[in-house]
Design a protein around this motif. Structure first.
Motif, PDB file in Angstrom:
ATOM      1  N   MET A   1      -0.380  -1.477  -6.658  1.00  0.00           N
ATOM      2  CA  MET A   1       0.419  -2.700  -6.547  1.00  0.00           C
ATOM      3  C   MET A   1       0.577  -3.390  -7.891  1.00  0.00           C
ATOM      4  O   MET A   1       1.374  -4.308  -8.033  1.00  0.00           O
ATOM      5  CB  MET A   1      -0.205  -3.661  -5.553  1.00  0.00           C
ATOM      6  N   GLU A   3       1.958  -2.555 -10.639  1.00  0.00           N
ATOM      7  CA  GLU A   3       3.308  -2.515 -11.200  1.00  0.00           C
ATOM      8  C   GLU A   3       4.224  -3.551 -10.576  1.00  0.00           C
ATOM      9  O   GLU A   3       5.044  -4.155 -11.233  1.00  0.00           O
ATOM     10  CB  GLU A   3       3.930  -1.143 -10.942  1.00  0.00           C
ATOM     11  N   VAL A   4       4.053  -3.718  -9.279  1.00  0.00           N
ATOM     12  CA  VAL A   4       4.949  -4.602  -8.564  1.00  0.00           C
ATOM     13  C   VAL A   4       4.732  -6.056  -8.944  1.00  0.00           C
ATOM     14  O   VAL A   4       5.672  -6.790  -9.221  1.00  0.00           O
ATOM     15  CB  VAL A   4       4.767  -4.432  -7.033  1.00  0.00           C
ATOM     16  N   ARG A   7       6.566  -7.382 -12.004  1.00  0.00           N
ATOM     17  CA  ARG A   7       8.001  -7.542 -12.171  1.00  0.00           C
ATOM     18  C   ARG A   7       8.562  -8.350 -11.001  1.00  0.00           C
ATOM     19  O   ARG A   7       7.963  -8.453  -9.942  1.00  0.00           O
ATOM     20  CB  ARG A   7       8.692  -6.188 -12.288  1.00  0.00           C
ATOM     21  N   ARG A   9      10.917  -8.995  -8.079  1.00  0.00           N
ATOM     22  CA  ARG A   9      11.779  -8.294  -7.133  1.00  0.00           C
ATOM     23  C   ARG A   9      12.674  -9.311  -6.432  1.00  0.00           C
ATOM     24  O   ARG A   9      12.262 -10.432  -6.156  1.00  0.00           O
ATOM     25  CB  ARG A   9      10.941  -7.585  -6.072  1.00  0.00           C
TER      26      ARG A   9
ATOM     27  N   LEU B  29       5.311   3.587  -2.300  1.00  0.00           N
ATOM     28  CA  LEU B  29       4.002   3.419  -2.952  1.00  0.00           C
ATOM     29  C   LEU B  29       3.994   2.172  -3.836  1.00  0.00           C
ATOM     30  O   LEU B  29       3.001   1.479  -3.934  1.00  0.00           O
ATOM     31  CB  LEU B  29       3.665   4.656  -3.798  1.00  0.00           C
ATOM     32  N   LYS B  30       5.133   1.908  -4.451  1.00  0.00           N
ATOM     33  CA  LYS B  30       5.206   0.763  -5.368  1.00  0.00           C
ATOM     34  C   LYS B  30       5.484  -0.550  -4.667  1.00  0.00           C
ATOM     35  O   LYS B  30       5.142  -1.619  -5.153  1.00  0.00           O
ATOM     36  CB  LYS B  30       6.311   1.000  -6.412  1.00  0.00           C
ATOM     37  N   ASN B  31       6.154  -0.480  -3.528  1.00  0.00           N
ATOM     38  CA  ASN B  31       6.660  -1.717  -2.930  1.00  0.00           C
ATOM     39  C   ASN B  31       6.090  -2.078  -1.564  1.00  0.00           C
ATOM     40  O   ASN B  31       6.266  -3.205  -1.107  1.00  0.00           O
ATOM     41  CB  ASN B  31       8.188  -1.647  -2.803  1.00  0.00           C
ATOM     42  N   ILE B  33       2.953  -0.271  -0.079  1.00  0.00           N
ATOM     43  CA  ILE B  33       1.526   0.042   0.058  1.00  0.00           C
ATOM     44  C   ILE B  33       0.676  -0.967  -0.723  1.00  0.00           C
ATOM     45  O   ILE B  33       0.958  -1.245  -1.880  1.00  0.00           O
ATOM     46  CB  ILE B  33       1.234   1.452  -0.495  1.00  0.00           C
ATOM     47  N   PHE B  34      -0.311  -1.484  -0.065  1.00  0.00           N
ATOM     48  CA  PHE B  34      -1.236  -2.378  -0.744  1.00  0.00           C
ATOM     49  C   PHE B  34      -2.474  -1.563  -1.095  1.00  0.00           C
ATOM     50  O   PHE B  34      -3.220  -1.138  -0.222  1.00  0.00           O
ATOM     51  CB  PHE B  34      -1.618  -3.550   0.148  1.00  0.00           C
ATOM     52  N   GLU B  35      -2.690  -1.375  -2.373  1.00  0.00           N
ATOM     53  CA  GLU B  35      -3.743  -0.452  -2.812  1.00  0.00           C
ATOM     54  C   GLU B  35      -5.118  -0.760  -2.233  1.00  0.00           C
ATOM     55  O   GLU B  35      -5.888   0.132  -1.923  1.00  0.00           O
ATOM     56  CB  GLU B  35      -3.824  -0.438  -4.335  1.00  0.00           C
TER      57      GLU B  35
END
Lengths: 165, 165
Positions: A1, A3-4, A7, A9, B29-31, B33-35
């Motif tokens: 997360m 990366e998100v 930035r 969105r 995965l980027k937007n 999924i919460f790691e």
């Protein structure tokens, strides 16, 4: 997360008079929005264009200016009520920017055009994408938008017997 | 996001031979999924059922058992390659459980049935939902699934000139 969160969105949620679009918004708030991100949430309402009202007059008579003004006023009130209701669902968001847009036109055109114009990262909508009055067009708005817009589209159905809150 | 991280979501991603489904997975995965959540990610591949191969024989001849075995072997290899490629995209996830499923059948049926069976919280797929060979059916799989499954459906299109990595 990681990366998100770094930035910004732009998340466009199409809202309408139906409960389903508010459910879609709630689902998005819980599953897509990162609270501590720089996400911008845009609540978009498409106000039916005038021809829908004039088409109500199947008798050949024209509506008077008074009636047209009343209908317009009513349409604005509905738009405001829908957008306010949607905004209330977002009031717990501290860092996310919440914007509202009311645009006049066919929902399909309005949604696709705004997604493009705003450069949205995702479009979220109920599976109907229209209020109860337009249920005849089931799926046609979300289907049209899913095909037309370039960004990812999240289509949310309201489960039976569930509340959007 | 508090609510989400505390519960386990089941996220089904339909993968196939096409680049688009891997792009959809990356986007997810980027937007979505919460790691640090207890999310379970299920990579689902629908292996074409046998009738597709037998239909290749338009001459009236039947394939020999040898050829059938070779085609089956090829089909398994493709399935494994797709699933492995998808798994590699997920290797940075530490807390998220990643599972893979290969099921034989028409992609539309397989996806809808598995989403139901697993009680998925969201279905993620490319807008085609089929590899390049089946591009003739553009949108038909994602469209069918968006209409049929009860959970939210995220349809991701691969932008032109973008890589999925």
């Amino acid at each position: 997360m990681g990366e998100v969160s770094e930035r910004e969105r732009k998340i466009v949620v199409a809202v309408d008079e139906g409960e389903e679009s508010l459910y879609a918004l709630s689902w998005c708030l819980k599953n897509v929005i990162f609270e501590n991100s720089k996400d911008t949430l845009i609540l978009l309402y498409a106000r039916p264009p005038r021809p829908i009202y004039t088409a109500m007059d199947g008798t050949g008579y024209l509506f008077s200016a008074d009636i047209m003004a009343t209908l317009d006023r009513y349409s604005y009130d509905v738009a405001e009520a829908v957008v306010e209701k949607a905004k209330r669902l977002c009031k717990h968001l501290n860092n996310v920017k919440v914007e509202t847009r009311v645009e006049s036109g066919d929902a399909r055109d309005v949604i696709c055009q705004m997604v493009e114009k705003l450069g949205a990262d995702i479009l979220v909508m109920g599976s109907h994408g229209y209020g109860p009055i337009k249920r005849a067009f089931i799926g046609s708005v979300s289907n049209h938008c899913a095909k037309s817009v370039k960004c990812p589209v999240l289509i949310v159905k309201k489960p039976k017997n569930s509340s959007h809150t």
